[in-house]
Design an enzyme around this catalytic site. Structure first.
Site, PDB file in Angstrom:
ATOM      1  CG  HIS A 232      38.709  43.089  34.913  1.00 48.23           C
ATOM      2  ND1 HIS A 232      39.270  43.979  35.805  1.00 48.23           N
ATOM      3  CD2 HIS A 232      37.369  43.274  34.987  1.00 48.23           C
ATOM      4  CE1 HIS A 232      38.305  44.684  36.392  1.00 48.23           C
ATOM      5  NE2 HIS A 232      37.146  44.280  35.923  1.00 48.23           N
ATOM      6  CG  ASN A 233      40.846  36.166  35.482  1.00 44.21           C
ATOM      7  OD1 ASN A 233      39.677  35.771  35.546  1.00 44.21           O
ATOM      8  ND2 ASN A 233      41.603  36.329  36.553  1.00 44.21           N
ATOM      9  CG  PHE A 234      38.523  32.417  29.998  1.00 43.13           C
ATOM     10  CD1 PHE A 234      37.663  32.904  29.015  1.00 43.13           C
ATOM     11  CD2 PHE A 234      38.522  31.049  30.264  1.00 43.13           C
ATOM     12  CE1 PHE A 234      36.810  32.055  28.321  1.00 43.13           C
ATOM     13  CE2 PHE A 234      37.677  30.189  29.567  1.00 43.13           C
ATOM     14  CZ  PHE A 234      36.822  30.692  28.597  1.00 43.13           C
ATOM     15  CG  HIS A 236      35.389  39.009  35.541  1.00 41.65           C
ATOM     16  ND1 HIS A 236      34.501  39.262  36.569  1.00 41.65           N
ATOM     17  CD2 HIS A 236      35.150  39.971  34.601  1.00 41.65           C
ATOM     18  CE1 HIS A 236      33.777  40.333  36.270  1.00 41.65           C
ATOM     19  NE2 HIS A 236      34.152  40.785  35.085  1.00 41.65           N
ATOM     20  CG  HIS A 272      31.667  41.840  30.514  1.00 42.58           C
ATOM     21  ND1 HIS A 272      31.885  40.537  30.853  1.00 42.58           N
ATOM     22  CD2 HIS A 272      32.085  42.564  31.584  1.00 42.58           C
ATOM     23  CE1 HIS A 272      32.385  40.474  32.062  1.00 42.58           C
ATOM     24  NE2 HIS A 272      32.521  41.694  32.528  1.00 42.58           N
ATOM     25  CG  ASP A 273      35.491  43.008  31.795  1.00 42.16           C
ATOM     26  OD1 ASP A 273      35.428  44.214  31.492  1.00 42.16           O
ATOM     27  OD2 ASP A 273      35.080  42.560  32.886  1.00 42.16           O
ATOM     28  CD  GLN A 433      33.228  43.926  48.486  1.00 40.77           C
ATOM     29  OE1 GLN A 433      33.789  44.933  48.065  1.00 40.77           O
ATOM     30  NE2 GLN A 433      32.715  43.028  47.677  1.00 40.77           N
TER      31      GLN A 433
HETATM   32  C1  BYE Z   1      33.749  47.423  40.028  1.00 43.94           C
HETATM   33  C2  BYE Z   1      34.310  48.273  39.111  1.00 43.94           C
HETATM   34  C3  BYE Z   1      35.359  47.839  38.360  1.00 43.94           C
HETATM   35  C4  BYE Z   1      35.829  46.562  38.513  1.00 43.94           C
HETATM   36  F1  BYE Z   1      37.486  49.171  46.007  1.00 43.94           F
HETATM   37  C5  BYE Z   1      35.256  45.704  39.413  1.00 43.94           C
HETATM   38  F2  BYE Z   1      35.772  48.990  47.258  1.00 43.94           F
HETATM   39  C6  BYE Z   1      34.188  46.121  40.182  1.00 43.94           C
HETATM   40  F3  BYE Z   1      35.580  49.917  45.383  1.00 43.94           F
HETATM   41  N1  BYE Z   1      33.645  45.219  41.148  1.00 43.94           N
HETATM   42  N2  BYE Z   1      33.136  44.038  40.792  1.00 43.94           N
HETATM   43  C7  BYE Z   1      32.805  43.377  41.918  1.00 43.94           C
HETATM   44  C8  BYE Z   1      33.638  45.356  42.501  1.00 43.94           C
HETATM   45  C9  BYE Z   1      33.126  44.199  43.007  1.00 43.94           C
HETATM   46  N3  BYE Z   1      34.041  46.384  43.315  1.00 43.94           N
HETATM   47  C10 BYE Z   1      33.980  46.205  44.651  1.00 43.94           C
HETATM   48  N4  BYE Z   1      33.482  45.082  45.196  1.00 43.94           N
HETATM   49  C11 BYE Z   1      33.043  44.039  44.426  1.00 43.94           C
HETATM   50  O1  BYE Z   1      32.584  43.022  44.943  1.00 43.94           O
HETATM   51  C12 BYE Z   1      34.425  47.315  45.541  1.00 43.94           C
HETATM   52  C13 BYE Z   1      35.880  47.607  45.393  1.00 43.94           C
HETATM   53  C14 BYE Z   1      36.727  46.545  46.064  1.00 43.94           C
HETATM   54  C15 BYE Z   1      36.187  48.958  46.034  1.00 43.94           C
HETATM   55 CL1  BYE Z   1      32.439  48.023  40.955  1.00 43.94          CL
HETATM   56 ZN    ZN Z   2      33.490  42.559  34.168  1.00 44.27          ZN
END
Ligand code: BYE
Ligand code: ZN
Length: 515
Positions: A232-234, A236, A272-273, A433
């Site tokens: 969650h950096n710049f 992103h 947003h973050d 994933q």
């Molecule tokens: C989400 C919530 C908080 C932060 F572990 C990031 F499988 C995310 F659940 N994001 N953003 C992109 C993701 C993605 N979460 C996942 N895949 C992404 O591509 C799944 C996670 C690795 C997990 Cl949803």
């Molecule tokens: Zn975000």
């Protein structure tokens, strides 16, 4: 089974990467690093991780990515400390180490000089030549005695007159091609310019009377308030904003919504973050952090991101909305709060279902409908990494898992509940994933593509490809596990990819971040 490891590291400011099989002899691994460092046989190599801790150069070295690259340092061998050196020193009657150091310094200088020379030389030569051309071609400077009529000597101007100064040299072109093909990472300052370009390109500067200096100051404050954490950096923030910008153009949104709503959406994406601490809402709540206390466990992070945004905008020098009316500012503030709070994944189903219920009668003249659409668009942008090319998306997933694992490590240390999808002992990259793509990404993206059918090729097709990729990786991992445990493979081959259990798990995982 031996796997190939790729280790990213930087030595002397140069990014390098080493590749070797996991069962490679330790000596060979050390030799690879020694070669990369251009180090001699007696030099000492020191490898540091991102935390600055020294780590062992061995086949067990943990794989990493460019963002978490190691740092390699060479310590020049001290001739007095090895037996050969001290014997020689005694025999010769003087200290070899001083000479050795001087030789190394010279070697380095030659390397550096020979690498730098060409570009410096080209630049100088080009400058001299273009200056001479100017002197030779400007008539009113003919008193210098350098002026040459283009037609001088012949009847026609030579088509090669400018050959010397205008044609690019082979070396110059090769260097550019090299940089072009092996594109380096954008620097933060360049990313800020790109964000600035989005405001200019969407015509916000003129439409909302935004002064360029104010936008620059605002973007700088935004940059300052993103932390150096794995995900969650710049960068992103940039990715999400760039996806939003792309979606605005692809959906022709400027002809469907008011400019002020589009300004709200782009600015929400940027903010947003803000100041994300790298630990999610579940952690904030379980650890009873300052943020959870302040926001009573209700989307503490998202409330904080939005609050930081408006803190930044409080200062007039940063306030890109300072030339708007009070009414306009109110509308933007309300919209930004809605958008940023909508990025809490605990509200995923709530928001998606809201959108589904209005989809059959969606009306761009209905404010409620437009509000839900903007929430969906920021949500899509926020989790859209998998819509990008594989070689961009996969490192982002590695960064996310790294941030998640850091959190679960901390939770274990502090005796807090550990989210199963963040536990390095429980999840694998492909298993998390595939579930996420199947049950979260695709349903969300498909819903948006129902409203804008031309989005399918841009966001659905690549995500389906990513699903295939991770499904294959998952199967390969499964096979490897079976081979290791020695159990029969026949019952696992052709295992159906649809899996209800997985669905439940992902839904549970997502709802666990609920307050
Ligand atoms: C989400 C919530 C908080 C932060 F572990 C990031 F499988 C995310 F659940 N994001 N953003 C992109 C993701 C993605 N979460 C996942 N895949 C992404 O591509 C799944 C996670 C690795 C997990 Cl949803
Ligand atoms: Zn975000």
């Amino acid at each position: 089974m031996a796997t190939t490891k790729i280790i990213y590291f930087v030595v002397d400011g140069r990014p390098e990467q080493a590749e070797f099989p996991s069962d490679c002899p330790a000596q060979d691994v050390k030799e690879v690093f020694r070669a990369a460092a251009e180090a001699g046989p007696y030099d000492i190599l020191k490898l540091y991780n991102t935390k600055g801790n020294m780590i062992n150069i061995s086949p067990k070295l943990e794989s990493n990515i460019r963002q978490t690259q190691y740092k390699l340092e060479v310590v020049a061998a001290d001739c007095k400390t090895n037996s050969l050196g001290s014997e020689l020193a005694a025999a010769l009657g003087f200290d070899l180490s001083a000479m050795e150091k001087r030789l190394q310094a010279l070697e380095k200088k030659i390397l550096v000089d020979s690498a730098d020379m060409p570009s410096v030389m080209y630049e100088m030569r080009n400058r001299v030549e273009s200056f001479r051309d100017k002197l030779e071609s400007v008539e009113h400077l003919s008193w210098l005695g350098l002026f040459k009529e283009l037609t001088e000597g012949t009847n026609k101007p030579s088509p090669f007159y400018h050959k010397r100064s205008l044609r690019k040299t082979k070396e110059e072109c090769q260097q550019v091609m090299e940089n072009y093909l092996h594109m380096r990472q954008w620097e933060d300052a360049e990313i800020m310019v790109l964000l600035q370009l989005m405001y200019i390109d969407l015509d916000f500067m003129s439409k909302f009377n935004i002064e360029i200096e104010v936008l620059q100051q605002f973007l700088f404050e935004v940059y300052r308030h993103y932390n150096n954490i794995p995900f969650h950096n710049f960068k992103h923030c940039f990715c999400v904003t760039q996806m939003m910008y792309g979606l605005i153009w692809l959906t022709d949104l400027q002809n469907k919504m008011d400019d002020i709503d589009i300004l709200t959406m782009l600015t929400s994406a940027i903010c947003h973050d803000l100041d994300h601490p790298g630990y999610n809402n579940a952690y904030q709540i379980n650890a009873r952090t300052e943020l959870a206390l302040r926001y009573n466990d209700i989307s503490p992070l998202e409330n904080h991101h939005c609050s930081v945004a408006f803190k930044i905008l409080e200062k007039s020098d940063n306030n890109i909305f300072r030339n708007l009316t009070t009414e306009q500012f109110k509308r933007i503030r309300e919209g930004m709060i809605k958008c940023v709070l909508a990025t809490d994944m605990a509200r995923h189903n709530e928001i998606l279902n809201q959108f589904r219920s209005i989809m059959p009668v969606f009306d761009f003249n209905n404010k409620k409908h437009k509000d839900v659409l903007t929430m969906i668009i920021i949500k899509v942008s926020d989790i859209s990494n998998e819509a990008r090319p594989m070689d961009v998306a996969e490192p982002w997933l590695d960064c996310l898992l790294q941030e998640f694992f850091n959190q679960s490590d901390m939770e274990k240390l502090e005796g807090l509940p550990v989210s199963p999808f963040m536990d390095r002992d429980k999840v694998t990259k492909p298993s998390s994933q595939t579930g996420f793509i199947r049950f979260v990404l695709l349903p969300l993206f498909i819903e948006l593509a129902n409203l804008f059918p031309n989005l399918e090729q841009h966001i659905i097709d690549p995500v389906r490809k990513a699903l295939d990729y991770y499904t294959e990786m998952e199967n390969a991992l499964e096979m490897e596990k079976l081979n290791r445990t020695g159990s029969s493979q026949s019952d696992k081959i052709g295992k159906p990819v649809e899996n209800q259990e997985e669905s439940k798990r992902v839904q549970i995982q997502l709802s666990q971040t609920k307050p």
